[in-house]
Design an enzyme around this catalytic site. Sequence first.
Site, PDB file in Angstrom:
ATOM      1  N   ASP A 100       0.830  -1.203   0.000  1.00  0.00           N
ATOM      2  CA  ASP A 100       0.000   0.000   0.000  1.00  0.00           C
ATOM      3  C   ASP A 100       0.864   1.252   0.000  1.00  0.00           C
ATOM      4  O   ASP A 100       1.462   1.606   1.021  1.00  0.00           O
ATOM      5  CB  ASP A 100      -0.905  -0.027   1.237  1.00  0.00           C
ATOM      6  CG  ASP A 100      -1.813   1.174   1.341  1.00  0.00           C
ATOM      7  OD1 ASP A 100      -1.907   1.961   0.371  1.00  0.00           O
ATOM      8  OD2 ASP A 100      -2.459   1.340   2.395  1.00  0.00           O
ATOM      9  N   ASP A 281      -1.730   5.765  -5.162  1.00  0.00           N
ATOM     10  CA  ASP A 281      -2.045   4.944  -3.994  1.00  0.00           C
ATOM     11  C   ASP A 281      -2.488   3.553  -4.417  1.00  0.00           C
ATOM     12  O   ASP A 281      -3.628   3.350  -4.829  1.00  0.00           O
ATOM     13  CB  ASP A 281      -3.146   5.635  -3.172  1.00  0.00           C
ATOM     14  CG  ASP A 281      -3.501   4.869  -1.910  1.00  0.00           C
ATOM     15  OD1 ASP A 281      -2.828   3.856  -1.612  1.00  0.00           O
ATOM     16  OD2 ASP A 281      -4.451   5.283  -1.228  1.00  0.00           O
TER      17      ASP A 281
END
Length: 390
Positions: A100, A281
């Site tokens: 992430d 992201d």
Amino acid sequence: MVSNKLVAALTAYSAVAAAVPVASQTKGFSLVQEAIPKSSYRAPAAHLAKALAKYGAPIPAHVAAAAASTGSVTTNPSDGDEEYVTKVTVGDSTLKLDFDTGSADLWAFSQDTPSSERSGHSYYKPSDSATKVSGASWDISYGDGSSAKGSVYKDVVTVGGVTFDKQAVEAASSVSSEFTQDTSIDGLLGLAFSSINTVSPTPQKTFFDNVKSSLDKPLFVAILKHNAAGSYDFGFTDDSKYTGEIAYTDVDSSQGFWSFTADSYSIGGEDAGSSIDGIADTGTTLVLLDDDVVEAYYDSIDSAQYDDSQGGYVFDCDADVPEFAITIGDYTATIPGEYINFASAGSNTCFGGIQSNSGIGFSIFGDVFLKSQYVVFDASGPQIGFAAQA
């Protein structure tokens, strides 16, 4: 003859050196991902609610209601609704972690998690060399109702060919049913900047920040794929995986994110507006943009409308969905329309992969965008680079 003072000095030096965390030296390594279809129990709006909560934005009541809906939505993996997991050795365990770039925590199911909550998951078991960080804790929650919390260890973590022997590992003592039900992943490995690590009272460094000096180059590359496994490459770029040249732009890391500015954007090949400030992201599924950009995009689809019951924009599943593109210098990064046709919302209606960033304050280029690109996260600038995937 060696003096007693020199012996004492060497002994003291050895003790200090042994206590310093070390990373194994390597020029670089590549990790193959597994592409996992999202489970059908989670509504498409849950991805929007999760992103809003992740960045501290208020969640509208109708979005929260749509996100909480379960059992009524069937998600077709061919629509691009996937998550990506990578195998990582943490302590004495091999775990499937979601990498992430929008967070800075490494957390996982653990031996501290009640057995009823970790059923179906591999979980973190501390190695013999692990130490618990006294007084340290962490607690996360998301807009879809998911949450986890626990304690912190320092332990050996190996990602590909690199090992760091004192990595902060956030061991879950409690996880919500949303995480329990998603047995495809065992935790998360954050790749944002360490400044936003959530361990309290003292934030910890990410794995990448700890090992980047041992790599040939202080960078990693995300190569996500549509409806297929991709890879993460650490320490090098691979020209067999992209076409043309990599277009780089500066990153503003002051908020802890891989934040950059796109020079302009287009819809269906037609210029539509000027710059967009956003972050890359991998931990957010959708693309979240300013309302005027989102409205302009869906104005180009005849059947598109905002549906309160679904928590976002929807359109007929058989609609002609235009591409959306951003420019970075002379390079145009394009999201194909099929990626924006994100997931079924029932009754031949599909949920859009582009939605509003309302309340966040910046745009988010999540997996719907990143699947179309070869993306270089370079800490030396910092800078970020984009190229078309080969």
